[in-house]
Design a protein around this motif. Structure first.
Motif, short mmCIF file in Angstrom:
data_model
loop_
_atom_site.label_atom_id
_atom_site.label_comp_id
_atom_site.label_asym_id
_atom_site.label_seq_id
_atom_site.Cartn_x
_atom_site.Cartn_y
_atom_site.Cartn_z
N ARG A 1 0.86 -1.19 0.00
CA ARG A 1 0.00 0.00 0.00
C ARG A 1 0.89 1.23 0.00
NH1 ARG A 1 -5.00 -2.10 2.50
NH2 ARG A 1 -5.68 -3.33 0.73
N GLY A 2 0.31 2.35 -0.30
CA GLY A 2 1.07 3.59 -0.28
C GLY A 2 0.50 4.55 -1.30
N HIS B 1 -5.24 -1.30 -4.01
CA HIS B 1 -5.97 -0.55 -3.01
C HIS B 1 -7.34 -1.17 -2.78
CE1 HIS B 1 -2.97 2.61 -2.83
NE2 HIS B 1 -2.86 2.45 -4.14
N ASP C 1 2.73 -1.10 4.38
CA ASP C 1 2.58 0.29 3.95
C ASP C 1 3.96 0.83 3.62
OD1 ASP C 1 1.92 2.83 3.43
OD2 ASP C 1 0.97 3.25 5.35
#
Lengths: 218, 218
Positions: free
Chosen positions: A39-40, A179, A191
């Motif tokens: 994620r990010g 996402h 993350d």
């Protein structure tokens, strides 16, 4: 993650996009049955990290170690030829990877009815499903996927989630930048925001900048 | 690798594949030259082999930028780079496919166009022999040029500029074989040089092409 041999392991990996370091100090290990969700925010370097894992790009620092020829990579572009049929596209990738039989992959991604259709006449979601079906014919244990659910409808996302679950159950592993909730319970989430590479002026670690740039461009 | 060759051949004969483009161009050149220089048989027969060689070379050049650009656009090249076959093999197969759809048809049609240019009777065998021996070098060199410009958008101009000087030795010796043959002179030296160029480029340039692609994908 203990006891089983690692299929893929990253050790203090730093990656750069266009010569600018984006991530540094990324480490993780994946063994059979592991699923890691990356994620990010946009631009953090998820794609760059996945390309480095797939061996398309050299790391700035650190190491990617995996079993030889273990990675199946899928990116935004599906690598489909619009003048070949669905079956011809899949059969080509199966032949390249030395595996036989595309029926299971067609069925797994609900493409059997479209097998004779030209890829040019598929919808965006159907193309995506064909791109993902390619993963099933590679026969490779580690999937490195970049936003695999783009343009998929809810039913197809669930279908894809089941395909990933089946892959994990067969002793595979996957790193997925997404996402979307794939409906898989045992996923670990990484993350990437804490690994963002800062320039020395911003108080970041300078190692990534003094690293062997010559090697990065070879 | 056979699968890749078959796929490339299949793609090139299907719609939009560019098969016949080089052939049509070659035909145009050979048809238009007599109008340009006048239909005087004595003049035409002296320049026929040179015109045919220049025409064949330019026809080869025309389809070079498709070799890798299309695969790069749709993501196939990334996937081929992560596939079990080595990139050197991919480059060699791409050159072979280019030769089969361009160089081979040019060689086969050249004697027919020789009639249009009133090529002397003794010149047909050396012309076909020189094209058969020389066009593989054109494909191998061209594949290298295409590999160098793989990441460059609209890189056709750059590629032509890179490739043209590399084509000059092949053109000189190829046209020399055909010219001396047509004039009834001994052409074995030029023939050996042409063969040497072809053997050398076919053996070495796939490695250079693969290195260029690896650099281009980053």
């Amino acid at each position: 993650m203990t006891g089983k041999p690692d299929l893929l392991s990253l050790n203090a990996l730093a990656v750069a996009r266009g010569g600018v370091p984006v991530l540094e100090g990324v480490s993780f290990n994946l063994s059979a049955g592991d699923l890691l969700i990356l994620r990010g925010p946009n631009g953090i370097g998820k794609t760059t990290l996945l390309r480095t894992i797939a061996g398309l790009q050299a790391p700035l620092a650190g190491r990617v170690s995996c079993v030889p020829e273990a990675i199946a990579y899928a990116a935004h572009a599906d690598g489909l030829k619009s003048t070949l049929t669905v079956a011809e596209n899949l059969r080509f990738w199966a032949a390249i990877h030395g595996t036989a039989g595309i029926d299971a992959a067609l069925e797994g991604m609900n493409l059997t009815a479209l097998a004779g259709r030209m890829a040019a006449n598929l919808s965006a979601g159907q193309k995506r499903r064909l791109g993902l079906a390619r993963l099933l014919v590679t026969g490779r244990p580690v999937w490195a996927l970049d936003e695999p659910t783009v343009s998929l409808d809810r039913a197809s996302v669930a279908l894809f989630g089941r395909a990933v679950a089946a892959h994990l159950a067969q002793g595979g592993a996957a790193v997925i930048a997404t996402h979307v909730d794939l409906g898989l319970d045992d996923a670990q989430v990484l993350d990437l925001a804490p690994f963002r590479a800062f320039s020395p002026a911003e108080g970041g670690r300078s190692t990534a900048f003094e690293g062997d740039f010559g090697g990065a461009f070879l | 690798m056979i699968a890749l060759l078959l796929r490339d051949l299949r793609l090139s004969v299907r719609s939009g594949g560019g098969f016949g483009l080089g052939l049509a161009f070659f035909l145009l050149v050979a048809t238009l030259v007599p109008f340009g220089v006048g239909a005087e048989a004595a003049v035409l027969s002296r320049i026929a082999s040179g015109i045919l060689w220049v025409g064949a070379l330019l026809a080869c050049l025309l389809s070079l930028d498709r070799i890798f650009a299309l695969d790069h656009e749709d993501g196939s090249l990334d996937l081929l780079a992560t596939a079990p076959i080595p990139l050197e093999g991919v480059a060699a197969v791409k050159a072979a496919a280019h030769w089969i759809v361009t160089g081979l048809p040019l060689t086969l049609i050249a004697p027919v166009l020789g009639v249009l240019l009133s090529l002397p009777g003794a010149g047909y065998a050396p012309l076909v022999l020189s094209l058969l021996l020389g066009t593989p070098a054109l494909s191998a060199i061209g594949t290298f040029g295409a590999a160098l410009t793989v990441g460059v958008r609209r890189g056709g101009l750059l590629m032509s500029l890179l490739v043209l000087p590399l084509y000059v030795p092949t053109l000189i010796f190829g046209a020399e074989v055909a010219r001396r043959g047509a004039a009834g002179l001994d052409n074995s030296t030029a023939l050996l040089m042409l063969g040497g160029i072809t053997a050398g480029t076919m053996a070495l340039l796939p490695f250079a092409s693969a290195a260029a692609i690896r650099a281009g994908l980053r």
